[in-house]
Scaffold this motif. Sequence first.
Motif, PDB file in Angstrom:
ATOM      1  N   GLU A   1      44.217  20.684 -48.175  1.00  0.00           N
ATOM      2  CA  GLU A   1      43.073  19.882 -48.607  1.00  0.00           C
ATOM      3  C   GLU A   1      42.325  20.561 -49.742  1.00  0.00           C
ATOM      4  O   GLU A   1      42.181  21.777 -49.765  1.00  0.00           O
ATOM      5  CB  GLU A   1      42.129  19.650 -47.421  1.00  0.00           C
ATOM      6  CG  GLU A   1      41.014  18.711 -47.746  1.00  0.00           C
ATOM      7  CD  GLU A   1      40.694  17.740 -46.620  1.00  0.00           C
ATOM      8  OE1 GLU A   1      39.713  17.006 -46.795  1.00  0.00           O
ATOM      9  OE2 GLU A   1      41.395  17.698 -45.598  1.00  0.00           O
TER      10      GLU A   1
ATOM     11  N   LEU B   1      38.573  19.959 -51.184  1.00  0.00           N
ATOM     12  CA  LEU B   1      37.363  19.285 -50.736  1.00  0.00           C
ATOM     13  C   LEU B   1      36.187  19.697 -51.608  1.00  0.00           C
ATOM     14  O   LEU B   1      35.957  20.884 -51.838  1.00  0.00           O
ATOM     15  CB  LEU B   1      37.094  19.670 -49.266  1.00  0.00           C
ATOM     16  CG  LEU B   1      35.874  19.095 -48.593  1.00  0.00           C
ATOM     17  CD1 LEU B   1      35.977  17.576 -48.486  1.00  0.00           C
ATOM     18  CD2 LEU B   1      35.724  19.721 -47.204  1.00  0.00           C
TER      19      LEU B   1
ATOM     20  N   ALA C   1      43.752  15.179 -49.644  1.00  0.00           N
ATOM     21  CA  ALA C   1      44.331  15.814 -48.464  1.00  0.00           C
ATOM     22  C   ALA C   1      45.806  15.451 -48.408  1.00  0.00           C
ATOM     23  O   ALA C   1      46.197  14.353 -48.814  1.00  0.00           O
ATOM     24  CB  ALA C   1      43.627  15.350 -47.192  1.00  0.00           C
TER      25      ALA C   1
ATOM     26  N   TRP D   1      48.673  20.946 -43.217  1.00  0.00           N
ATOM     27  CA  TRP D   1      47.569  20.118 -43.708  1.00  0.00           C
ATOM     28  C   TRP D   1      46.952  20.887 -44.865  1.00  0.00           C
ATOM     29  O   TRP D   1      46.439  21.984 -44.698  1.00  0.00           O
ATOM     30  CB  TRP D   1      46.545  19.932 -42.595  1.00  0.00           C
ATOM     31  CG  TRP D   1      45.380  19.060 -42.923  1.00  0.00           C
ATOM     32  CD1 TRP D   1      44.413  19.260 -43.873  1.00  0.00           C
ATOM     33  CD2 TRP D   1      45.030  17.845 -42.258  1.00  0.00           C
ATOM     34  NE1 TRP D   1      43.497  18.257 -43.849  1.00  0.00           N
ATOM     35  CE2 TRP D   1      43.850  17.367 -42.861  1.00  0.00           C
ATOM     36  CE3 TRP D   1      45.600  17.122 -41.220  1.00  0.00           C
ATOM     37  CZ2 TRP D   1      43.228  16.193 -42.457  1.00  0.00           C
ATOM     38  CZ3 TRP D   1      44.976  15.959 -40.813  1.00  0.00           C
ATOM     39  CH2 TRP D   1      43.810  15.497 -41.432  1.00  0.00           C
TER      40      TRP D   1
ATOM     41  N   PHE E   1      38.216  20.901 -39.560  1.00  0.00           N
ATOM     42  CA  PHE E   1      39.519  20.241 -39.680  1.00  0.00           C
ATOM     43  C   PHE E   1      40.545  20.874 -38.737  1.00  0.00           C
ATOM     44  O   PHE E   1      41.381  20.176 -38.166  1.00  0.00           O
ATOM     45  CB  PHE E   1      40.010  20.258 -41.126  1.00  0.00           C
ATOM     46  CG  PHE E   1      39.327  19.244 -41.973  1.00  0.00           C
ATOM     47  CD1 PHE E   1      39.763  17.930 -41.994  1.00  0.00           C
ATOM     48  CD2 PHE E   1      38.242  19.589 -42.759  1.00  0.00           C
ATOM     49  CE1 PHE E   1      39.130  16.975 -42.781  1.00  0.00           C
ATOM     50  CE2 PHE E   1      37.601  18.652 -43.542  1.00  0.00           C
ATOM     51  CZ  PHE E   1      38.039  17.340 -43.555  1.00  0.00           C
TER      52      PHE E   1
END
Length: 146
Positions: free
Chosen positions: A112, A114, A94, A110, A135
């Motif tokens: 990310e 995942l 992240a 942000w 999120f």
Amino acid sequence: MVNFQLERTAPLPLDETWRRLTEWPRHGEVVPLTRVTVLTDPPTGGGTVFVARTGLGPLAFDDRMEVTVWRPPVEGASGFCRLEKRGRVVTGWAEIEVGPGPGGRSRVVWREELGFRFLPGVVDPVTRRVARYVFGRAVNRLLRMG
């Protein structure tokens, strides 16, 4: 493995926006069924390790993360943090970027990647949608918390 990006603006100074997003235990207050424990001594910086434990009882998993880049905002310049996910179940990384936004606001990006080791790629579209929702909601709540 899924990738997603969230962008937000906040009516806060850069340093306050940064603080609200990088006080790791606060994430446990805004992500359902999650508790965050920092394993290293303060202050946060490169090498800080923390674990987000999500679930109920035996149906829980750990998302172990390490801060690999730590550059808080300074004198109006953007801040940047990178976390590497080092757990047995959750993988990826992240990145949190906090910079100047329009009208004296802070801009948050942000990013990310995942992944869950035991989930097949066929569930990636659902994982992406759920992750963006969870999120996104967490970031919104962190920014509103004092």
